[in-house]
Motif scaffolding. Structure first.
Motif, PDB file in Angstrom:
ATOM      1  N   ALA A   1      -6.521   2.630  11.017  1.00 26.67           N
ATOM      2  CA  ALA A   1      -5.466   1.801  12.084  1.00 26.67           C
ATOM      3  C   ALA A   1      -4.139   1.916  11.943  1.00 26.67           C
ATOM      4  O   ALA A   1      -3.469   1.890  13.023  1.00 26.67           O
ATOM      5  CB  ALA A   1      -5.866   0.240  11.309  1.00 26.67           C
TER       6      ALA A   1
ATOM      7  N   GLU B   1      -1.591   0.585  10.696  1.00 22.45           N
ATOM      8  CA  GLU B   1      -0.887  -0.703  11.405  1.00 22.45           C
ATOM      9  C   GLU B   1       0.495  -0.788  11.532  1.00 22.45           C
ATOM     10  O   GLU B   1       1.117  -1.370  12.281  1.00 22.45           O
ATOM     11  CB  GLU B   1      -1.692  -1.884  10.963  1.00 22.45           C
ATOM     12  CG  GLU B   1      -3.177  -2.271  11.562  1.00 22.45           C
ATOM     13  CD  GLU B   1      -3.798  -3.306  10.970  1.00 22.45           C
ATOM     14  OE1 GLU B   1      -2.941  -4.194  10.287  1.00 22.45           O
ATOM     15  OE2 GLU B   1      -4.913  -3.415  11.265  1.00 22.45           O
TER      16      GLU B   1
ATOM     17  N   THR C   1      -3.849   0.281   5.451  1.00 24.98           N
ATOM     18  CA  THR C   1      -4.781   0.781   6.729  1.00 24.98           C
ATOM     19  C   THR C   1      -4.642   2.317   6.758  1.00 24.98           C
ATOM     20  O   THR C   1      -5.717   2.527   7.452  1.00 24.98           O
ATOM     21  CB  THR C   1      -4.434  -0.107   8.055  1.00 24.98           C
ATOM     22  OG1 THR C   1      -3.010   0.450   8.579  1.00 24.98           O
ATOM     23  CG2 THR C   1      -4.566  -1.463   7.900  1.00 24.98           C
TER      24      THR C   1
END
Length: 117
Positions: A50, A52, A61
């Protein structure tokens, strides 16, 4: 051409592997540029993480598990975890051979390493 490349000392490519923990048959070979942030190289190669927080060490992540404890130890010596990285991993309940890829620069110690995601 290779001799010219070496003469100008361009960044070296480091070959590493990304493997799925769920399905070990899914394995990707990556040639990452030495000196770059590992997370950016993983994102460039479309590794499904991800990322993030945008590589700012405030989430987990981008965490990867180093498949081999010897490889983990080599990376720890070359690039020890910061207290900030330890805090993030602890907060998320992650430990062992887990590192945040946003906190590792691609280096010779990553050559041939398998990262589990």
């Amino acid at each position: 051409m290779q001799r010219i490349h070496n003469f100008f000392n361009f960044s070296k490519k480091i070959r590493l592997f990304v493997q799925s923990e769920i399905n070990p048959q899914v394995r990707l070979t990556i040639e990452a540029t030495e000196g770059e942030i590992l997370a950016k190289e993983l994102k460039k190669h479309k590794v499904p993480l991800a990322f993030e927080c945008g590589f700012s060490c405030s989430c987990s992540t981008c965490s990867v598990l180093l498949a081999n404890s010897n490889d983990y130890n080599k990376i720890q010596i070359a690039q020890p975890q910061s207290q900030e990285e330890i805090n993030v991993l602890t907060t998320e309940g992650k430990g062992g051979r887990v590192r945040l890829s946003c906190q590792i620069n691609v280096c010779k110690e990553l050559e041939g390493v398998t990262l589990l995601i």
